[in-house]
Write a protein that holds these residues in place. Structure first.
Motif, short mmCIF file in Angstrom:
data_model
loop_
_atom_site.label_atom_id
_atom_site.label_comp_id
_atom_site.label_asym_id
_atom_site.label_seq_id
_atom_site.Cartn_x
_atom_site.Cartn_y
_atom_site.Cartn_z
N ASP A 170 0.82 -1.23 0.10
CA ASP A 170 -0.07 0.04 0.00
C ASP A 170 0.85 1.31 0.08
OD1 ASP A 170 -3.05 1.14 0.71
OD2 ASP A 170 -1.46 2.13 1.73
N TRP A 192 9.36 1.41 7.29
CA TRP A 192 8.12 0.88 7.37
C TRP A 192 7.53 0.74 6.05
CZ3 TRP A 192 4.14 3.63 5.67
CH2 TRP A 192 4.42 5.12 5.94
N ILE A 228 3.22 -0.38 4.74
CA ILE A 228 1.90 -0.94 4.94
C ILE A 228 1.27 -2.06 3.83
CG2 ILE A 228 -0.52 -0.22 5.04
CD1 ILE A 228 0.08 2.36 6.16
N ASP A 252 -1.65 -4.22 2.52
CA ASP A 252 -3.06 -4.27 2.17
C ASP A 252 -3.48 -5.66 2.35
OD1 ASP A 252 -5.83 -4.56 1.55
OD2 ASP A 252 -5.81 -2.19 0.99
N GLY A 279 -4.96 -2.69 6.50
CA GLY A 279 -3.55 -2.34 6.45
C GLY A 279 -2.83 -2.71 7.63
N TYR A 280 -1.77 -3.29 7.43
CA TYR A 280 -0.90 -3.59 8.53
C TYR A 280 0.41 -2.86 8.26
CZ TYR A 280 -3.97 -7.81 9.20
OH TYR A 280 -4.95 -8.63 9.60
N LEU A 281 0.74 -2.35 9.46
CA LEU A 281 1.93 -1.52 9.35
C LEU A 281 3.21 -2.39 10.07
CD1 LEU A 281 3.39 1.22 9.69
CD2 LEU A 281 2.99 1.52 12.01
#
Length: 210
Positions: free
Chosen positions: A10, A16, A18, A20, A25-27
């Motif tokens: 994403d 970092w 993100i 999807d 959405g995972y950081l």
């Protein structure tokens, strides 16, 4: 506990990304080395994940390979090395390079990493020496000690075989595997990829006697 994430990329930040996954959405925090091999935003990505759960946060750390993840875990066993410093180390050095750094007790190289001073570098070398010596290192680990580096490992595994035989010989003489590994790694660095088993044993003994 999240162990792996697969989805679309994403967005990307300094340390970092993100991911999807089905609209969620995972950081995920990553090393620079992992960030450099990611696809363009919108592309498919799959990373191994280590989840840190604390009282005030849950952090996800992502890795391109199990080997990188293993080094991340191993580095954090050293006093004074947290997740941020471990990612910093892995941003600069590959697993093969770290193996050689620890074997050769090259504390100076580690101080290139932000947050790693001489004391922490010394602890990394001292505390991981025995653990690294017991790892299944393969030919690249010893080839990395020579001037030809990984190219030598890819084209001719002879130098790595000779180094492995030299380590075994020193262990049979009564030296600890960690000490033998470090001595032969230092000898291989000096003598180059064409060194024979006998030459590595002789040079390794001199290293151990120093």
């Amino acid at each position: 506990m999240i162990a792996k994430l697969s989805g679309s990329l994403d967005s990307v930040g300094e340390d970092w990304i993100i991911i999807d996954v089905g609209g969620v959405g995972y950081l995920v925090f990553c090393s620079g080395r992992t960030l450099r091999v990611l696809p363009e935003v919108g592309g498919s990505v799959s990373l191994m994940i280590e989840t840190h759960v604390r009282e005030d946060h849950i952090h996800l750390f992502g890795f391109q390979s199990m080997a990188e993840k293993a080094w991340f875990t191993l580095l954090q066993t050293v006093q004074g090395v947290g997740a941020k410093v471990a990612l910093g180390v892995l941003s600069i050095f590959s697993g093969e390079e770290l193996t050689q750094i620890v074997a050769a007790a090259d504390k100076t190289a580690l101080t290139r990493v932000s947050g790693v001073g001489p004391k922490v570098a010394g602890r990394i070398v001292a505390e991981l020496k025995d653990k690294v010596a017991k790892m299944d290192l393969g030919p690249v680990a010893f080839a990395g000690a020579t001037d030809k580096g990984k190219k030598a490992a890819a084209t001719d595994g002879g130098s790595a075989v000779a180094a492995g035989d030299a380590v075994s010989a020193l262990v049979n003489l009564g030296y600890g595997r960690a000490d033998a590994f470090g001595a032969v790694a230092a000898a291989a660095r000096r003598l180059g990829p064409d060194a024979t088993v006998e030459a590595l044993i002789t040079a390794g003994l001199k290293e151990l006697a120093a």
